[in-house]
Design a protein around this motif. Structure first.
Motif: not given
Length: 744
Positions: A672, A674, A676, A679, A722
């Motif tokens: 993943g 840093s 976020n 992933s 995300n």
């Protein structure tokens, strides 16, 4: 600022560690690691080997992916795909294809991703039929042929013995052999689970049968010898047919993969079928296809060779000779002369001619866009060495006239400017000199140093139909390698550039590459006692730096300063290995940095740092376990982002009985960034049990071997984003089993 300081501190610590290790050893070099791999051969200390004898090549270290791949040639034939790889060991056990009888050379090359070939080792290989070698040794000084001719030539296998009935012959022939081989494989598979539906395998449940066969014959009498080999494959699954990519559903399910039919009279040889031809690097270089090849020695110093081959790699029963398509052939001839009769290879000159014509036809196992091509050319090659083999020279020149004939299929009805037929040159020079050979500076630490210079120049628009060459390129490389006792070291400097005509509207790129490598076995260096040697590692350090940059800003080409490349890349690694008969441990630290320097992209830099651990335990001969752990961090300096990836894997094998074994592989990887934003997670499980069996009955079966296996595989992969809010999850579980029989 803190991130930069941490990176600088780590780089400083790494360089300090290397400097500490190298203290006391003078190594002043600039090289890249790929050029300094030493190779040892299992047969180098033997006078001869059998055609079915297992041979191995041991590398001083494993080949890095960025360095390329290894290629193994026996004579002028590529045997690479027949060798199995286990770490730094390449092995071949002749089953379907025996080692070629007679004397030849086994040559090892490193092939870079840019398709640059570099020879790193060459070994003489003498293969003698085991059934006849004892007869040959005992009669070579006194035996004459029944017709009163002189004794058989040294490279002729098969002699007669007056002590045996009928002169040791099988009827009319002194040697008459027939060696068939047939392997039948039955494989079945079931998909137990898959997710999602889009991950559905093409075939849920199937049972396939495939066969591999070979027929070899050898007939010999006096100076006359005939060898034939036919290899074929078959499958019940139409899509796995050998020529499915070429013929689709019309491809035969049982097909001829390759064949060679060779007739030799004394030292003259005629070969029909699959073979390789050519030794001029840029004119025709080990061109492999199906066709006709003839080699005829004229006296003791001169030889003539000729080949006519199909323009692409073919297989199958049709076009058996490979010469049925008149405009799709490569025809070449070579004249060779040895100036030193008493020392062949001391000074040899080869002159060759080439005429190639290619239609837009793919190889039988490839599918890509092709174009019609024609080329004619000539070339000269010079090979020389001194009497002690310390100085070796290999130089060649080629001139090719190339043309792209009009192809209506590609033109598609448009008016296309025809390609102008051009004549261009290419040349190369490889010079190797062994300055010191086992100089006894210390009692147990001899010093050896070798130097090499490699020059390649290929004119703009140069092209040959029978050899690959990157046109419009000049390349000079200086190398040094050596050893001091158990210490090995090497260095090189490479200078390359393109746009040889310095056309101001075309980008001219300069490449400068430097590097070095050193290997330090601390056990041998420190003279540690045997009980302490397992605690001292073998250390090695590799450093490589490449700088690519534009020579000038092209004019009238809509170029800006940011379009002109200027990039410096460094790659360095530190390796440590500990070993013992029952365990081994390894650690590798690798750091790479890509520094972009062109205006407007100064911050587009990338830095990678990777740690790799390996542990292997072998408590007894039946059981062993290997554990691999790796951690990698990628830093994008422009975006101030980090990506981290971790992987863990375990492999173990257990020999349950004398002929059966259980093996398993379990691995998992996740990563993943840093922020976020992304992933991923992957997991794999493979579990297999296999057993071998054999039958041997003189009355019914000469030999039958078989193997049965059952395998379970589980694959899991998850990827989440995300930012765009998607989550891909794939799963598949399969159960498969197989049964194979090898006859004869």
């Amino acid at each position: 600022m803190r991130t930069k300081n941490r990176l600088r501190n780590r780089a400083f610590l790494l360089n300090s560690l290397v400097a500490l290790v190298l203290t006391g050893f003078v190594v002043s070099t600039h090289s890249h690691a790929e050029n300094y791999i030493t190779v040892s051969a299992s047969f180098s200390a033997k006078d001869s080997v059998r055609p079915d004898e297992h041979i191995e090549l041991k590398l001083s270290r494993s080949l890095e992916r960025a360095e390329g791949t290894l290629a193994v040639f026996i004579g002028e034939t590529d045997w690479t795909r027949l060798f199995s790889v286990a770490g730094s060991t390449f092995g071949y056990t002749p089953k379907l294809i025996p080692l070629p009888l007679g004397e030849s050379s086994l040559t090892v090359y490193v092939v870079s991703p840019a398709n640059d070939w570099k020879q790193i080792a060459q070994f003489p290989l003498r293969v003698v039929d085991a059934a006849l070698s004892s007869q040959s040794d005992s009669t070579q000084d006194s035996t004459t042929n029944p017709n009163g001719s002189s004794p058989l030539a040294k490279d002729t296998v098969g002699t007669s013995s007056p002590d045996q009935p009928n002169g040791g012959r099988r009827g009319f022939f002194e040697t008459a052999e027939l060696k068939p081989t047939l392997t039948v494989n039955i494989r079945s598979q079931s998909a137990i689970l898959y997710h999602p539906d889009t991950n559905r395998p093409d075939r849920l449940n199937f049972t396939d049968i495939s066969i591999q066969g070979s027929l070899q014959t050898t007939l010999a009498r006096g100076i006359w010898r005939s060898q034939n080999q036919f290899d074929f494959v078959g499958t019940s699954n139409q899509r796995e047919a050998l020529r499915f990519g070429e013929s689709g559903l019309n491809a035969p399910q049982i097909d001829l993969s390759s064949y060679t039919s060779q007739l030799q009279i004394s030292k003259a040889r005629v070969t029909l079928g699959h073979s390789s031809f050519g030794s001029n690097r840029y004119l025709i270089n080990s061109f492999s296809s199906r066709g006709l090849a003839v080699t005829v020695p004229v006296g003791s110093r001169t030889d003539l060779s000729f080949s006519a081959m199909n323009g692409t790699s073919i297989a199958g029963w049709n076009n058996f000779t490979g010469l049925q398509q008149r405009q799709h052939k490569v025809i070449s001839g070579t004249f060779g002369f040895e100036f030193l009769k008493e020392r062949p290879g001391g000074l040899r000159v080869e002159a060759g001619l080439l005429r190639g014509s290619l239609l837009p036809i793919n190889n039988f196992n490839q599918a890509n866009l092709t174009d019609a091509e024609r080329s004619t050319g000539s070339g000269v090659r010079i090979v020389a060495s001194d009497s002690k083999g310390r100085l070796r020279i290999d130089a060649g020149f080629g001139r090719s006239r190339f043309d792209n004939p009009v192809d209506p299929l590609l033109n598609q009805g448009f008016t296309v400017v025809p390609v102008k037929e051009t004549s261009k040159n290419a040349l190369y020079l490889d010079l190797n000199y062994q300055l010191l050979n086992n100089l006894a500076l210390l009692k147990d630490r001899p010093l050896s140093i070798s130097f090499a210079f490699r020059h390649n120049r290929v004119d703009p628009l140069f092209r040959s139909t029978a050899a690959y060459a990157q046109a419009d390129r000049l390349d000079n490389q200086f190398e040094m390698s050596g050893s001091f006792g158990e210490i090995t070291f090497g260095a090189a400097h490479n200078r390359a550039n393109d746009n040889l005509d310095d056309i101001l509207s075309i980008l001219k790129t300069l490449t400068r590459r430097n590097g070095f490598q050193v290997g330090l076995p601390l056990t041998a260096i420190l003279g540690a006692k045997e009980q302490y040697s397992k605690w001292l590692p073998r250390l090695s350090y590799n450093y490589d730096r490449t700088h690519n940059y534009g020579a000038f800003l092209p004019i009238n080409a809509d170029f800006s300063d940011s379009h002109v490349p200027d990039q410096a890349s460094t790659n360095q690694s530190l390796n440590a290995e500990w070993s013992d008969p029952r365990w081994k441990f390894s650690y590798r630290l690798n750091e790479s940095f890509q520094d972009n320097r062109q205006p407007g992209r100064e911050r587009s830099d990338l830095r990678n740092l990777a740690h790799t651990f390996g542990v292997g335990v072998t408590p007894n001969q039946r059981f062993n376990v290997n554990v691999d752990l790796s951690s990698e961090r990628a830093h994008n300096l422009e975006l101030a982002q980090f990506e981290r990836n971790f992987r863990a894997g375990v492999q173990f094998s257990l020999q349950t009985t004398e002929k059966s074994a259980l093996a398993a592989t379990i691995s998992s990887a996740f990563g993943g960034d840093s922020a976020n934003a992304r992933s991923s997670r992957n997991a794999d499980l493979d579990l297999q049990w296999s057993t071998r069996f054999s039958l041997y009955q003189k009355e019914r079966w000469r030999k039958v071997e078989g193997q049965f296996f059952i395998r379970y595989a589980n694959r899991y992969a998850s990827a989440r984003d995300n930012i765009f809010f998607f989550n891909n999850l794939t799963k598949v579980q399969t159960m498969s089993a197989g049964l194979s029989f090898t006859f004869f």
